[in-house]
Enzyme design. Structure first.
Site, PDB file in Angstrom:
ATOM      1  N   ASN A 111      -2.027   0.257   6.755  1.00 27.05           N
ATOM      2  CA  ASN A 111      -1.465  -0.968   7.337  1.00 27.05           C
ATOM      3  C   ASN A 111      -0.605  -1.756   6.348  1.00 27.05           C
ATOM      4  OD1 ASN A 111      -3.532  -1.919   5.787  1.00 27.05           O
ATOM      5  ND2 ASN A 111      -4.669  -2.877   7.445  1.00 27.05           N
TER       6      ASN A 111
ATOM      7  N   GLU B 175      -9.544 -11.160  -7.436  1.00 26.36           N
ATOM      8  CA  GLU B 175      -8.636 -10.017  -7.292  1.00 26.36           C
ATOM      9  C   GLU B 175      -7.426 -10.128  -8.225  1.00 26.36           C
ATOM     10  OE1 GLU B 175      -9.768  -9.141  -2.597  1.00 26.36           O
ATOM     11  OE2 GLU B 175      -7.735  -9.761  -3.094  1.00 26.36           O
TER      12      GLU B 175
ATOM     13  N   LYS C 173       0.820  -1.221   0.000  1.00 23.55           N
ATOM     14  CA  LYS C 173       0.000   0.000   0.000  1.00 23.55           C
ATOM     15  C   LYS C 173       0.860   1.281   0.000  1.00 23.55           C
ATOM     16  CE  LYS C 173      -3.960  -2.220   2.272  1.00 23.55           C
ATOM     17  NZ  LYS C 173      -4.927  -2.130   3.411  1.00 23.55           N
TER      18      LYS C 173
ATOM     19  N   TYR D  51     -12.390  -2.242  -3.753  1.00 19.95           N
ATOM     20  CA  TYR D  51     -12.880  -2.334  -2.369  1.00 19.95           C
ATOM     21  C   TYR D  51     -14.410  -2.271  -2.283  1.00 19.95           C
ATOM     22  CZ  TYR D  51      -8.330  -2.247   0.004  1.00 19.95           C
ATOM     23  OH  TYR D  51      -7.085  -2.573   0.502  1.00 19.95           O
TER      24      TYR D  51
ATOM     25  N   HIS E  51      -2.255  -5.366   1.545  1.00 18.99           N
ATOM     26  CA  HIS E  51      -3.538  -6.052   1.353  1.00 18.99           C
ATOM     27  C   HIS E  51      -3.239  -7.495   0.988  1.00 18.99           C
ATOM     28  CE1 HIS E  51      -7.497  -7.176  -0.250  1.00 18.99           C
ATOM     29  NE2 HIS E  51      -6.802  -7.796  -1.188  1.00 18.99           N
TER      30      HIS E  51
HETATM   31  P1  ADP Z   1      -7.886  -6.758   5.835  1.00 15.27           P
HETATM   32  O1  ADP Z   1      -7.079  -5.833   4.935  1.00 15.27           O
HETATM   33  O2  ADP Z   1      -7.094  -7.221   7.022  1.00 15.27           O
HETATM   34  O3  ADP Z   1      -8.521  -7.908   5.075  1.00 15.27           O
HETATM   35  P2  ADP Z   1     -10.527  -5.510   5.877  1.00 15.27           P
HETATM   36  O4  ADP Z   1     -10.818  -6.288   4.635  1.00 15.27           O
HETATM   37  O5  ADP Z   1     -11.500  -5.638   7.018  1.00 15.27           O
HETATM   38  O6  ADP Z   1      -9.075  -5.874   6.466  1.00 15.27           O
HETATM   39  O7  ADP Z   1     -10.420  -3.958   5.545  1.00 15.27           O
HETATM   40  C1  ADP Z   1      -9.822  -3.529   4.347  1.00 15.27           C
HETATM   41  C2  ADP Z   1      -8.908  -2.368   4.655  1.00 15.27           C
HETATM   42  O8  ADP Z   1      -9.692  -1.274   5.119  1.00 15.27           O
HETATM   43  C3  ADP Z   1      -7.895  -2.607   5.788  1.00 15.27           C
HETATM   44  O9  ADP Z   1      -6.731  -3.306   5.382  1.00 15.27           O
HETATM   45  C4  ADP Z   1      -7.585  -1.188   6.223  1.00 15.27           C
HETATM   46  O10 ADP Z   1      -6.693  -0.539   5.300  1.00 15.27           O
HETATM   47  C5  ADP Z   1      -8.969  -0.531   6.104  1.00 15.27           C
HETATM   48  N1  ADP Z   1      -9.710  -0.597   7.369  1.00 15.27           N
HETATM   49  C6  ADP Z   1     -10.288  -1.704   7.927  1.00 15.27           C
HETATM   50  N2  ADP Z   1     -10.903  -1.389   9.096  1.00 15.27           N
HETATM   51  C7  ADP Z   1     -10.715  -0.066   9.279  1.00 15.27           C
HETATM   52  C8  ADP Z   1     -11.099   0.877  10.295  1.00 15.27           C
HETATM   53  N3  ADP Z   1     -11.814   0.490  11.350  1.00 15.27           N
HETATM   54  N4  ADP Z   1     -10.715   2.164  10.134  1.00 15.27           N
HETATM   55  C9  ADP Z   1     -10.005   2.574   9.054  1.00 15.27           C
HETATM   56  N5  ADP Z   1      -9.612   1.751   8.055  1.00 15.27           N
HETATM   57  C10 ADP Z   1      -9.945   0.449   8.161  1.00 15.27           C
HETATM   58 MG    MG Z   2      -9.913  -7.805   3.518  1.00 15.12          MG
END
Ligand code: ADP
Ligand code: MG
Length: 142
Positions: free
Chosen positions: A116, A130, A13, A53, A119
Protein backbone atom coordinates in the site's frame (compact mmCIF):
# COMPACT_ATOMS: atom_id res chain seq x y z
CA UNK A 1 -3.06 29.63 18.35
CA UNK A 2 -2.36 27.45 15.27
CA UNK A 3 -1.86 23.70 15.12
CA UNK A 4 1.26 22.40 16.85
CA UNK A 5 4.30 21.73 14.67
CA UNK A 6 5.01 18.01 14.73
CA UNK A 7 7.28 15.46 13.09
CA UNK A 8 6.21 12.06 11.79
CA UNK A 9 7.99 9.08 10.23
CA UNK A 10 7.07 8.13 6.68
CA UNK A 11 8.25 5.19 4.59
CA UNK A 12 7.80 4.92 0.84
CA UNK A 13 7.44 1.15 0.49
CA UNK A 14 9.05 -1.23 -2.06
CA UNK A 15 5.97 -1.40 -4.33
CA UNK A 16 6.26 2.37 -4.85
CA UNK A 17 10.05 2.64 -5.25
CA UNK A 18 9.84 -0.23 -7.78
CA UNK A 19 7.36 1.79 -9.88
CA UNK A 20 9.49 4.98 -9.61
CA UNK A 21 6.81 6.85 -7.62
CA UNK A 22 9.04 8.54 -5.01
CA UNK A 23 8.70 11.99 -6.60
CA UNK A 24 4.94 11.76 -7.13
CA UNK A 25 4.43 10.68 -3.50
CA UNK A 26 6.74 13.42 -2.20
CA UNK A 27 4.74 15.97 -4.22
CA UNK A 28 1.59 14.87 -2.34
CA UNK A 29 3.34 15.57 0.98
CA UNK A 30 4.71 18.94 -0.14
CA UNK A 31 1.44 20.04 -1.78
CA UNK A 32 -0.30 19.45 1.56
CA UNK A 33 2.17 21.68 3.41
CA UNK A 34 4.36 18.97 4.96
CA UNK A 35 8.12 19.52 4.73
CA UNK A 36 10.50 16.60 4.09
CA UNK A 37 13.16 17.46 6.70
CA UNK A 38 15.11 14.17 6.43
CA UNK A 39 15.18 11.44 3.81
CA UNK A 40 17.25 8.39 2.88
CA UNK A 41 16.93 5.37 0.62
CA UNK A 42 17.62 2.02 2.30
CA UNK A 43 17.25 -1.67 1.70
CA UNK A 44 15.95 -2.96 5.04
CA UNK A 45 17.35 -6.15 6.48
CA UNK A 46 14.96 -8.81 7.75
CA UNK A 47 16.02 -7.98 11.32
CA UNK A 48 15.29 -4.26 10.84
CA UNK A 49 11.88 -4.93 9.27
CA UNK A 50 10.91 -7.38 12.04
CA UNK A 51 11.97 -4.91 14.71
CA UNK A 52 10.21 -1.97 13.06
CA UNK A 53 6.91 -3.91 12.78
CA UNK A 54 7.32 -5.63 16.18
CA UNK A 55 3.81 -4.53 17.30
CA UNK A 56 2.35 -6.66 14.49
CA UNK A 57 4.39 -9.79 15.32
CA UNK A 58 1.32 -11.83 16.33
CA UNK A 59 -0.79 -10.75 13.33
CA UNK A 60 -1.39 -13.37 10.58
CA UNK A 61 0.12 -11.06 7.93
CA UNK A 62 3.39 -10.37 9.83
CA UNK A 63 5.64 -12.79 7.94
CA UNK A 64 4.39 -11.65 4.53
CA UNK A 65 4.64 -8.00 5.55
CA UNK A 66 8.32 -8.40 6.51
CA UNK A 67 9.02 -10.27 3.27
CA UNK A 68 7.36 -7.48 1.28
CA UNK A 69 9.20 -4.71 3.15
CA UNK A 70 12.59 -6.27 2.33
CA UNK A 71 11.69 -7.06 -1.31
CA UNK A 72 13.26 -3.82 -2.57
CA UNK A 73 14.47 -0.39 -1.50
CA UNK A 74 12.43 1.90 0.71
CA UNK A 75 12.69 5.65 1.30
CA UNK A 76 12.50 6.58 4.99
CA UNK A 77 11.69 10.20 5.73
CA UNK A 78 10.77 12.65 8.45
CA UNK A 79 7.84 14.92 7.60
CA UNK A 80 7.35 18.14 9.54
CA UNK A 81 4.42 20.55 9.75
CA UNK A 82 1.26 21.46 11.64
CA UNK A 83 -0.38 18.28 12.99
CA UNK A 84 2.07 16.26 10.87
CA UNK A 85 1.02 12.88 12.32
CA UNK A 86 -2.70 13.15 11.51
CA UNK A 87 -2.12 15.28 8.41
CA UNK A 88 0.10 12.56 6.96
CA UNK A 89 -2.40 9.82 7.83
CA UNK A 90 -5.05 11.83 5.98
CA UNK A 91 -2.91 12.19 2.85
CA UNK A 92 -1.99 8.47 2.97
CA UNK A 93 -5.60 7.23 3.06
CA UNK A 94 -6.98 4.03 4.57
CA UNK A 95 -4.77 0.93 4.99
CA UNK A 96 -6.88 -0.91 2.42
CA UNK A 97 -6.79 1.12 -0.82
CA UNK A 98 -10.33 -0.09 -1.57
CA UNK A 99 -11.47 2.06 1.37
CA UNK A 100 -9.17 5.05 0.73
CA UNK A 101 -10.58 8.47 -0.16
CA UNK A 102 -10.06 9.86 -3.67
CA UNK A 103 -6.85 11.90 -3.97
CA UNK A 104 -5.03 9.98 -1.23
CA UNK A 105 -1.70 8.27 -1.90
CA UNK A 106 -3.08 4.79 -1.27
CA UNK A 107 -6.15 5.39 -3.47
CA UNK A 108 -3.97 6.58 -6.35
CA UNK A 109 -0.95 4.32 -6.01
CA UNK A 110 -1.44 1.30 -3.72
CA UNK A 111 -1.49 -2.16 -5.28
CA UNK A 112 -3.14 -4.01 -2.37
CA UNK A 113 -3.82 -3.88 1.38
CA UNK A 114 -0.24 -5.12 1.89
CA UNK A 115 1.59 -3.31 -0.95
CA UNK A 116 0.00 0.00 0.00
CA UNK A 117 2.89 2.32 -0.99
CA UNK A 118 3.44 4.19 2.29
CA UNK A 119 3.84 3.84 6.04
CA UNK A 120 3.03 6.69 8.43
CA UNK A 121 3.29 6.86 12.22
CA UNK A 122 -0.11 6.55 13.92
CA UNK A 123 0.57 8.68 17.04
CA UNK A 124 3.01 11.29 18.25
CA UNK A 125 4.62 8.79 20.66
CA UNK A 126 5.10 6.23 17.89
CA UNK A 127 6.40 8.98 15.58
CA UNK A 128 9.16 9.80 18.08
CA UNK A 129 10.07 6.12 18.49
CA UNK A 130 10.03 5.46 14.73
CA UNK A 131 12.04 8.59 13.86
CA UNK A 132 14.70 7.53 16.38
CA UNK A 133 14.71 4.06 14.80
CA UNK A 134 16.05 5.50 11.52
CA UNK A 135 17.53 8.94 12.16
CA UNK A 136 19.88 10.75 14.50
CA UNK A 137 18.94 14.33 15.44
CA UNK A 138 21.76 15.77 13.29
CA UNK A 139 20.30 14.13 10.16
CA UNK A 140 17.02 16.04 10.57
CA UNK A 141 17.18 19.58 9.23
CA UNK A 142 13.97 21.54 9.79
P1 ADP B 1 -1.29 1.27 8.59
O1 ADP B 1 -0.05 1.12 7.73
O2 ADP B 1 -2.42 1.92 7.83
O3 ADP B 1 -1.01 1.96 9.91
P2 ADP B 1 -1.40 -1.24 10.07
O4 ADP B 1 -0.50 -0.59 11.07
O5 ADP B 1 -2.67 -1.86 10.58
O6 ADP B 1 -1.83 -0.21 8.91
O7 ADP B 1 -0.62 -2.39 9.29
C1 ADP B 1 0.73 -2.21 8.94
C2 ADP B 1 0.92 -2.68 7.52
O8 ADP B 1 0.67 -4.08 7.46
C3 ADP B 1 -0.05 -2.08 6.49
O9 ADP B 1 0.32 -0.80 6.02
C4 ADP B 1 -0.01 -3.12 5.38
O10 ADP B 1 1.20 -3.01 4.60
C5 ADP B 1 0.07 -4.42 6.20
N1 ADP B 1 -1.26 -4.98 6.46
C6 ADP B 1 -2.20 -4.50 7.33
N2 ADP B 1 -3.31 -5.27 7.32
C7 ADP B 1 -3.07 -6.27 6.44
C8 ADP B 1 -3.82 -7.40 5.97
N3 ADP B 1 -5.05 -7.65 6.43
N4 ADP B 1 -3.24 -8.20 5.05
C9 ADP B 1 -1.98 -7.97 4.58
N5 ADP B 1 -1.22 -6.93 4.98
C10 ADP B 1 -1.75 -6.08 5.88
MG1 MG C 1 0.26 1.32 11.44
Amino acid sequence: MGAAKERTLSIIKPDATRRNLTGKINAKFEDSGLHIVAQKRLHLTQEQAEKFYEVHRERPFFKDLVKFMISGPVVVQVLEGPDAVSQNRKIMGATNPANAEPGTIRKEFAESIEANSVHGSDSLDNAKREITFFFSETEIVG
